[in-house]
Design an enzyme around this catalytic site. Structure first.
Site, mmCIF file in Angstrom:
data_model
loop_
_atom_site.group_PDB
_atom_site.id
_atom_site.type_symbol
_atom_site.label_atom_id
_atom_site.label_comp_id
_atom_site.label_asym_id
_atom_site.label_seq_id
_atom_site.Cartn_x
_atom_site.Cartn_y
_atom_site.Cartn_z
ATOM 1 N N GLY A 189 1.666 1.778 -9.741
ATOM 2 C CA GLY A 189 1.120 0.554 -9.135
ATOM 3 C C GLY A 189 0.705 0.745 -7.695
ATOM 4 O O GLY A 189 0.568 -0.219 -6.942
ATOM 5 N N LYS A 207 -8.834 0.320 8.597
ATOM 6 C CA LYS A 207 -7.732 0.262 9.572
ATOM 7 C C LYS A 207 -8.122 0.989 10.861
ATOM 8 O O LYS A 207 -7.843 0.513 11.962
ATOM 9 C CB LYS A 207 -6.466 0.870 8.959
ATOM 10 C CG LYS A 207 -5.968 0.080 7.750
ATOM 11 C CD LYS A 207 -4.912 0.850 6.964
ATOM 12 C CE LYS A 207 -4.507 0.108 5.705
ATOM 13 N NZ LYS A 207 -3.752 0.910 4.743
HETATM 14 N N1 LIG Z 1 -3.600 0.660 -0.460
HETATM 15 C C1 LIG Z 1 -2.969 0.687 0.822
HETATM 16 C C2 LIG Z 1 -2.033 -0.472 0.921
HETATM 17 C C3 LIG Z 1 -1.914 -1.002 2.258
HETATM 18 O O1 LIG Z 1 -2.761 -1.158 3.088
HETATM 19 C C4 LIG Z 1 -2.198 2.001 0.982
HETATM 20 O O2 LIG Z 1 -2.064 2.744 0.014
HETATM 21 O O3 LIG Z 1 -1.802 2.325 2.090
#
Ligand SMILES: N[C@@H](CC=O)C(=O)O
Ligand SMILES: NC(=O)C1=CN([C@@H]2O[C@H](COP(=O)(O)OP(=O)(O)OC[C@H]3O[C@@H](n4cnc5c(N)ncnc54)[C@H](O)[C@@H]3O)[C@@H](O)[C@H]2O)C=CC1
Ligand code: NA
Length: 428
Positions: A189, A207
């Site tokens: 998941g 980010k």
């Molecule tokens: N999909 C991202 C979830 C959080 O930002 C990750 O795997 O780091």
């Protein structure tokens, strides 16, 4: 009694439910720290009847997130639905226009529309806080906007996608190919609903866009980040890099250079014995460099219910305290326009290729490198079979253009079998 801070929460998935749980579990402590109670007034999600393992009694229900965002009886709109457009964007705009502050975990929304939304927030005398959007539970936005407020930030680096770091470290520890570990991550998941956001480097680039904008106090468009995902990283490269003392990471780097902003998210080699090299599993790490503080390293959970909700609560408590830091750490009018550097700064490169196993083959490659101005630091030839020899080369610092020219020149040596692999070695 002091007036409570009243919340409307849209999105009751992993993060939204986490926020509800923390607010229930730690209500008294949060009220003491915030100087006033923090209360959920109303919530919204796609399915009202779904069992989320947490009671929603006492909260009004809104089918429509925009209607929730406009309610007169909330002070802060908490957007935890996700998506760069659609209801997330419409509801955040509605909240700001009707005088609410916004807390969100939505990096996709902010990386693409953040500057417009921040302007809208300012026009309304409000702010958007997004600690959860960048490296989840790691308080990196707080570190940048508050702890390092006196510094000129010179470089920001990090592993910002836990899923990719899990895949890369698991490939190495289990000796498994990318495809097999991708399936494992899926079963656990870890992957976003659209997995290319993770493995294509896009989530991490969202980010990095936000970190660069806040860190450098500049308008950084998402398009400024050069993005390459991990889909083509092979187990052969991970194992060969390990033999040369490196580990492969999906690394984000943003730095100001004389040529403008250099921002990239790509698979890189880092020394195995560096903090970034030692980072295992789904953990995140962000390295910040400031002119006064030097280098600081922040490590922790970048995703998951508890860590992400913890970051949402940090923003909520700030707002309850009356601390309204501007969205980008400074008013949008003070954010500079940036030039984007056309090419990455010079770096050493790791090269892996397969050559015909005949006299002079290696010499031709070395000559091609030399003629393009790329100098060899180390070289290794291991495990050749009857017809071919795998060769690993670590170069001295080379410009991206010279390296590219050398890769082109390899094609006319007549000794190359297949495509060579080139990965940047980052100075961390
Ligand atoms: N999909 C991202 C979830 C959080 O930002 C990750 O795997 O780091
Ligand atoms: N899960 C994690 O570990 C992290 C998530 N985030 C971000 O937090 C946000 C939420 O993520 P998750 O909780 O994981 O998502 P999720 O998929 O578990 O939950 C999303 C929730 O939003 C609701 N929703 C979605 N679209 C909607 C719509 N159009 N109208 C009304 N409700 C809608 C869903 O019903 C669900 O309740 C996203 O922006 C994500 O990128 C950030 C860091 C880590
Ligand atoms: Na964070």
């Amino acid at each position: 009694m002091t007036e409570p801070l009243r919340l409307g929460i849209a999105g009751l998935g992993t993060v939204g439910v986490g926020v509800v749980r923390i607010l229930r579990r730690n209500a008294e402590m949060i009220a003491a720290r915030a100087g006033r109670p923090v209360e959920i007034v109303a919530v919204s999600a796609r399915e009202r009847a779904r069992d989320r393992g947490v009671a929603l009694t006492g909260y009004d229900w809104e089918d429509d997130a925009v209607a929730l965002a406009r309610r007169d009886d909330i002070d802060v709109y908490v957007e935890l639905m996700g998506g760069s457009d659609g209801p997330a964007k419409a509801s955040v705009e509605a909240a700001l226009d009707s005088g609410k502050d916004v807390v969100t975990a939505n990096k996709a929304l902010l990386a693409i529309h953040g500057l417009d939304l921040a302007g809208r927030a300012e026009a309304a005398g409000r702010t958007i806080r997004f600690e959860a959007a960048v490296a989840g539970g790691i308080p990196v936005m707080k570190a940048l906007t508050e702890g390092l407020a006196g510094n000129e930030i010179t470089r920001i680096m990090g592993v910002m996608n836990g899923t990719c770091n899990y895949i890369l470290t698991r490939m190495e520890s289990a000796g498994l190919p990318y495809e097999a570990v991708f399936e494992e991550a899926n079963a656990l998941g870890y992957l976003e609903a659209d997995p290319t956001l993770d493995v294509g480097g896009i989530d991490a680039a969202h980010k990095l866009t936000l970190l660069a904008a806040v860190g450098f106090g500049a308008r950084v468009p998402f398009e400024a980040v050069q993005i390459e995902g991990i889909e083509r990283v092979s187990i052969e490269d991970i194992e060969a890099a390990a033999r040369m003392g490196y580990r492969v990471k999906l690394l984000g780097v943003a730095q100001m250079t004389g040529r403008g902003l250099e921002a990239r998210m790509s698979p890189c080699l880092v020394p195995a014995n560096s903090p970034l090299g030692e980072l295992d599993g789904a953990t995140n790490m962000v390295v910040l460099e400031g002119d006064a503080v030097g280098q600081i390293v922040l490590q922790g959970a970048g995703a998951g219910e508890g860590p992400t909700a913890s970051a949402v609560l940090s923003d909520i408590v700030d707002l309850a305290r009356g601390l309204r830091v501007p969205t980008y750490g400074a008013p949008t009018k003070s954010l500079g326009e940036l030039r984007t550097a056309a090419a990455a700064s010079p770096a050493p490169y790791y090269l892996r290729m397969r050559l015909e196993d005949r006299p002079g083959a290696l010499a031709r490659i070395a000559t091609a490198l030399g003629e393009c101005g790329v100098s060899i630091d180390r070289m290794r030839q291991t495990g050749h079979d009857d017809i071919s020899a795998p060769v690993l080369i670590v170069t001295h610092k080379a410009s991206a253009a010279d390296l590219q020219a050398a890769l082109e020149a390899f094609k006319s040596t007549g000794v190359l079998i297949g495509e060579p692999v080139a990965l940047r070695i980052e100075d961390v």
